[in-house]
Scaffold this active site. Structure first.
Site, PDB file in Angstrom:
ATOM      1  N   HIS A   1       0.868  -1.180   0.000  1.00 21.63           N
ATOM      2  CA  HIS A   1       0.000   0.000   0.000  1.00 21.63           C
ATOM      3  C   HIS A   1       0.906   1.232   0.000  1.00 21.63           C
ATOM      4  O   HIS A   1       2.024   1.177   0.521  1.00 21.63           O
ATOM      5  CB  HIS A   1      -0.831  -0.074   1.288  1.00 21.63           C
ATOM      6  CG  HIS A   1      -1.898   0.953   1.444  1.00 21.63           C
ATOM      7  ND1 HIS A   1      -1.647   2.249   1.816  1.00 21.63           N
ATOM      8  CD2 HIS A   1      -3.253   0.864   1.322  1.00 21.63           C
ATOM      9  CE1 HIS A   1      -2.783   2.915   1.912  1.00 21.63           C
ATOM     10  NE2 HIS A   1      -3.782   2.101   1.618  1.00 21.63           N
TER      11      HIS A   1
ATOM     12  N   ASP B   1       3.219  -4.561   8.030  1.00 18.87           N
ATOM     13  CA  ASP B   1       2.013  -3.756   7.868  1.00 18.87           C
ATOM     14  C   ASP B   1       0.831  -4.696   8.094  1.00 18.87           C
ATOM     15  O   ASP B   1       0.492  -5.506   7.231  1.00 18.87           O
ATOM     16  CB  ASP B   1       1.995  -3.144   6.459  1.00 18.87           C
ATOM     17  CG  ASP B   1       0.702  -2.388   6.186  1.00 18.87           C
ATOM     18  OD1 ASP B   1      -0.202  -2.405   7.047  1.00 18.87           O
ATOM     19  OD2 ASP B   1       0.593  -1.789   5.099  1.00 18.87           O
TER      20      ASP B   1
ATOM     21  N   GLN C   1      -4.376  -4.960   7.155  1.00 21.13           N
ATOM     22  CA  GLN C   1      -5.410  -5.877   6.653  1.00 21.13           C
ATOM     23  C   GLN C   1      -5.422  -7.214   7.376  1.00 21.13           C
ATOM     24  O   GLN C   1      -6.386  -7.967   7.243  1.00 21.13           O
ATOM     25  CB  GLN C   1      -5.215  -6.114   5.144  1.00 21.13           C
ATOM     26  CG  GLN C   1      -5.423  -4.889   4.282  1.00 21.13           C
ATOM     27  CD  GLN C   1      -6.847  -4.348   4.325  1.00 21.13           C
ATOM     28  OE1 GLN C   1      -7.803  -5.027   4.705  1.00 21.13           O
ATOM     29  NE2 GLN C   1      -7.000  -3.086   3.951  1.00 21.13           N
TER      30      GLN C   1
ATOM     31  N   LYS D   1     -10.368  -0.312  10.931  1.00 17.84           N
ATOM     32  CA  LYS D   1     -10.573  -1.467  10.052  1.00 17.84           C
ATOM     33  C   LYS D   1     -10.956  -2.707  10.858  1.00 17.84           C
ATOM     34  O   LYS D   1     -11.050  -3.809  10.323  1.00 17.84           O
ATOM     35  CB  LYS D   1      -9.306  -1.758   9.236  1.00 17.84           C
ATOM     36  CG  LYS D   1      -8.991  -0.691   8.185  1.00 17.84           C
ATOM     37  CD  LYS D   1      -7.803  -1.110   7.357  1.00 17.84           C
ATOM     38  CE  LYS D   1      -7.179   0.021   6.570  1.00 17.84           C
ATOM     39  NZ  LYS D   1      -7.976   0.501   5.446  1.00 17.84           N
TER      40      LYS D   1
ATOM     41  N   CYS E   1      -4.905   2.697  -3.348  1.00 19.41           N
ATOM     42  CA  CYS E   1      -3.614   3.188  -2.827  1.00 19.41           C
ATOM     43  C   CYS E   1      -2.492   2.215  -3.156  1.00 19.41           C
ATOM     44  O   CYS E   1      -1.617   1.937  -2.313  1.00 19.41           O
ATOM     45  CB  CYS E   1      -3.680   3.432  -1.321  1.00 19.41           C
ATOM     46  SG  CYS E   1      -4.855   4.686  -0.858  1.00 19.41           S
TER      47      CYS E   1
HETATM   48  N1  PLP Z   1      -1.700  -0.766   4.728  1.00 21.67           N
HETATM   49  C1  PLP Z   1      -2.655  -1.460   4.100  1.00 21.67           C
HETATM   50  C2  PLP Z   1      -2.334  -2.822   3.562  1.00 21.67           C
HETATM   51  C3  PLP Z   1      -3.933  -0.914   3.952  1.00 21.67           C
HETATM   52  O1  PLP Z   1      -4.876  -1.592   3.316  1.00 21.67           O
HETATM   53  C4  PLP Z   1      -4.188   0.373   4.474  1.00 21.67           C
HETATM   54  C5  PLP Z   1      -5.499   1.021   4.298  1.00 21.67           C
HETATM   55  O2  PLP Z   1      -6.274   0.682   3.436  1.00 21.67           O
HETATM   56  C6  PLP Z   1      -3.153   1.041   5.125  1.00 21.67           C
HETATM   57  C7  PLP Z   1      -1.919   0.451   5.249  1.00 21.67           C
HETATM   58  C8  PLP Z   1      -3.342   2.407   5.690  1.00 21.67           C
HETATM   59  O3  PLP Z   1      -4.328   2.411   6.686  1.00 21.67           O
HETATM   60  P1  PLP Z   1      -4.830   3.809   7.248  1.00 21.67           P
HETATM   61  O4  PLP Z   1      -5.408   4.540   6.088  1.00 21.67           O
HETATM   62  O5  PLP Z   1      -5.845   3.441   8.268  1.00 21.67           O
HETATM   63  O6  PLP Z   1      -3.645   4.490   7.809  1.00 21.67           O
END
Ligand code: PLP
Length: 415
Positions: free
Chosen positions: A122, A199, A202, A225, A365
């Protein structure tokens, strides 16, 4: 098995209609809906306890401080951290990763040091590293993907070596749904003295997480989430690492002693929580963790494996469907991205909305990954604890309607 009908009754928003139809919410990878228990916990903070934590000696300040620190301890238990001080509250997963890229990265990385990422990251786990690399002279390397959307582990073994300082990798792709086998990567990185940031944006909401068993050094995720409020993220860090890191943001709370010319910083984790924290939402996040624990994270995962397998089967029946990611539901999470015929994903998303079906359409993203997949965007359906087979059926029925709207000759073979 989860009792989906009973769970749905806990989510007030699922009782509403969208364009005269039952709301079928399949955009959970973006953010999840909130159960009454979380909403009530948030209201309770403001109605009964509200005060600035870690600052006052009056009763309300003490209560808020205790609830805020209890939420931290609960997060630590939820991911099996060794101690509550290993949990830093941030604004979201993005802020947690930025904290590491800034505080750890700038202090550690030297020219030609290597930061290893993957082709499924992401933007939140890519752009912070681009910035830190540009500032320090470090170099980004990328583990490529195999055609089935899993990591090329042979390439990973060639890439990770003596120059590697950090491997920053997603536990689960928000586009492909791929669940990465992290332990071999983490062990490999550690062999070369590198640290590993996972990370978990998800994965933590959907799969039981044990940071000690995983051996990761950092883990980032977001409360919103996983049934929790917006505006709360978590950075887990191994205590010894966090303790050696300097602050990211500076100001109130993150200090022990301030003089005109210099300051002594607070202990971990408060060193990383400058200013008034989002205590109300962190306290309500505690209620979200209670909710998930009552369901049981193993039951959550099992439910999603079954629902994903059903959805993959139903979607495969739709002509013109191109589904991305591993075909096996046990190797992926409840995230299914697809490209439907020659219809632009934004158009698909708009027509689905007329059927009350909320999906995400866009690049998620992950713009470089879209280029690799050779599509401008995808449609993404993603599941959580309140989704059932009826939601998947509503999706496939609405897709058939979409085909009619666009005059595309797609139809479901099943009906
Ligand atoms: N990493 C992954 C794999 C994500 O799917 C997301 C959000 O969709 C993020 C990081 C970033 O999360 P946030 O927007 O809550 O900071």
């Amino acid at each position: 098995m989860l009792d989906v009908a009973a769970i749905r009754r806990d989510f007030p928003i699922l009782a509403r209609q969208v364009r005269g139809r039952r709301l079928v919410y399949l955009d959970n990878a973006a953010t999840t809906q909130k159960p009454r228990q979380v909403i009530e916990a948030l209201v309770r903070v403001y109605e009964q306890h509200n005060a600035n934590p870690h600052r006052g000696v009056h009763t309300l300040a003490t209560e808020t401080t205790d609830l805020y620190e209890a939420a931290r301890a609960h997060v630590a238990r939820f991911i099996n951290a060794r101690r509550a001080e290993e949990v830093v509250f941030t604004e979201n997963a993005t802020a947690a990763i930025n904290l590491v890229a800034h505080s750890w990265g700038r202090a550690t990385l030297k020219p030609r040091d290597e930061v290893v990422l993957t082709h499924m990251e992401h933007h939140a786990n890519l752009v912070p590293w681009q910035i830190t690399a540009a500032e320090t002279g470090a170099v980004l390397r990328f583990i490529p993907l195999l055609p089935d959307g899993t990591l090329d582990m042979d390439a990973a073994r060639r890439l990770i070596g003596p120059a590697t300082r950090i491997v920053a990798v997603t536990a689960m792709s928000n586009v492909l749904g791929t669940i990465n086998d992290l332990r071999p990567l983490i062990d490999l990185a550690h062999e070369f003295g590198a640290v590993v940031l996972v990370d978990g944006a998800q994965s933590v909401p959907h799969i039981a997480t044990d940071v000690q068993a995983l051996h990761c050094d950092f883990l980032a995720f977001s409360a919103h989430k996983m049934l929790g409020p917006t505006g709360v993220g978590v950075l887990y860090g191994r205590y010894e690492l966090l303790d050696r890191m300097g602050p990211f943001l500076a100001g109130g709370s993150m200090i022990l002693k301030v003089e005109w010319e210099r300051s002594r910083y607070n202990e971990v984790p408060w060193r990383f929580e400058a200013g008034t924290p989002n205590y109300a939402d962190a306290i309500a996040f505690d209620a979200a963790l209670d909710y998930l624990e009552a369901l049981g994270m193993d039951a959550v995962r099992e439910h999603e494996v079954q629902l994903t397998a059903y959805a993959l089967g139903r979607l495969a029946e739709v002509d013109g469907m191109r589904i991305f990611g591993p075909p096996d539901a046990t190797r992926r999470g409840g995230v299914i991205s697809f490209y439907y015929g020659d219809i632009h994903p934004h158009d698909v998303g708009t027509v689905l909305d007329y059927a009350g079906v909320a999906v995400r359409a866009g690049h998620h993203c992950a713009q470089p990954l879209m280029q690799l997949l050779d599509v401008p965007a995808t449609v993404r359906a993603s599941f959580y604890v309140y989704n059932g087979r009826d939601d998947v059926d509503a999706l496939t029925d609405a897709l058939t309607e979409t085909a009619k709207v666009f005059g595309y000759a797609a139809r479901t073979r099943a009906g």
